[in-house]
Motif scaffolding. Structure first.
Motif: not given
Length: 395
Positions: A329-338
């Motif tokens: 998929g598109p992956g998980i943005p850095l700002e949402q990973r936490e």
């Protein structure tokens, strides 16, 4: 002399002397300040030596004063640059004072040999004093550095303790809120079941093609969504109590493939499972592990609305099992990973944000762990689940 000074004095000089860069910042300050400190020491030694040469030899009292003034740049070198600075200043002082002794005093008629010997002894004392003072200054510097380090560590420990205290207070409030919410959700579930049953009865009065059938279908979908939210919330609020037993993780993965096949086909997603030839027996609650894996796999499938491939890879690190679930998929943005494991955090239009938190709770209840692979640089996201082998007994 302190115990630390005695220890330093017993070491070889090359081990006691600090590296050049550390000596330059011994007493703090920038490279520019260190340069001017060196200049001050050199000017002081040169000034004392010039005073010796310009003062007539008959003024022995003044020469005795000048002679003792050499100790000032030695002390300054020790304070500013440590052991190496003290020794360098003492050598320069001796080299500057020796010509005065040889050219002026030794050439003077009537000077006693005892007096000349005293001058040579004074030159030796320059080195002895520099050695001792340099060791003491370096010892004091190291002690000060340890004190500063201890102060920083105490400050960091205090900050961590304060954050832990705030976290515990917040967790206590959330726990109370969670218990209250769980009770409310449980009470909501029963009326929802009644409404759903009543709607199924009413649906018979509005067959397919009826003008109001569309509204009945909308009500059914929304009730199903509400029931899903309440069910997932109760699953999350209830502390999982696993009933552990010997478990074949290969069978769990096989049944997981069957459960996900319909959803994968609907999203044009190909499931690929890779397992080693043998897997160690685990002591787990198979149903809870299956539910956790199902939540993660469905999350990966839904992340590929245009289709793709979802890989499930099993490995054997140490005595447990490592499971990697990779989507395209598109992956998980850095700002949402936490925040992906935070309850109710979701980027889906109709998501509950409880799938991954429930999966984490279930995996942790088995003594395992789940995390997002931060090192993955390819497309999509990779979730890593590690399950321990366990004791092999029933809980």
């Amino acid at each position: 002399m302190t115990d630390e000074s005695q220890t330093l004095a017993s070491r070889p000089i090359e081990r006691v002397a600090m590296p050049f860069r550390e000596r330059l910042s011994f007493a703090g300050g920038s490279a520019r300040q260190s340069f001017w400190r060196v200049v001050v020491i050199l000017v002081a030694i040169a000034g004392i030596s010039i005073a010796h040469r310009l003062t007539p030899i008959q003024f022995s009292a003044l020469h005795n004063v000048y002679q003792r003034l050499y100790y000032l740049p030695i002390f300054a070198g020790a304070y500013w640059f440590g052991f190496g600075g003290a020794m360098a200043a003492s050598v320069l002082s001796a080299a500057s004072y020796l010509p005065h002794v040889l050219l002026d005093w030794q050439a003077m008629q009537g000077v006693h040999d005892e007096y000349l010997e005293a001058q040579y002894a004074e030159i030796v004392m320059f080195q002895v004093v520099a050695f001792v003072v340099g060791l003491l200054a370096q010892s004091e510097h190291r002690l000060r550095q340890r004190q500063l380090k201890t102060s920083r560590e105490l400050a960091e420990a205090y900050e961590e303790l304060r954050e832990s205290f705030e976290h515990l207070r917040r967790a206590d409030r959330l726990s109370s809120l969670g218990e209250l919410s769980a009770g409310i959700a449980h009470e909501i579930k029963n009326p929802l079941a009644s409404i759903k049953g009543s709607l199924e009865i009413l649906a018979g009065d509005f067959p397919t093609g009826h003008a109001k059938r569309e509204f009945v279908d909308i009500m059914g979908k929304e009730l199903q969504q509400l029931e899903t939210i309440v069910t997932e919330f109760l699953d999350f609020a209830r502390a999982p109590r696993p009933v552990k037993a010997p478990c074949d993780i290969g069978e769990v993965i096989t049944s997981l493939e069957v459960l996900c096949s319909k959803e994968a086909a609907r999203h044009s997603v190909e499931l690929s499972i890779t397992t080693p030839e043998t897997l160690p027996p685990l002591n787990l609650d198979a149903s809870q592990v299956q539910q956790a894996l199902l939540n993660v796999v469905l999350n990966g499938i839904q992340a590929m609305p245009e289709g793709g491939r979802l890989d499930i890879l099993l490995g054997r690190p140490n005595d447990g099992v490592r499971i990697e679930i990779r989507d395209q998929g598109p992956g998980i943005p850095l700002e949402q990973r936490e925040r992906i494991f935070d309850p109710f955090f979701t980027t889906k239009a109709r998501g509950t944000g409880l799938g991954l938190p429930i999966a984490r709770n279930l995996i942790q209840a088995q003594g395992g762990s789940i995390h997002l692979d931060e090192q993955h640089r390819g497309p999509g996201a990779v979730f890593v689940i590690e399950l321990p082998r366990g004791s092999g007994r029933h809980d």
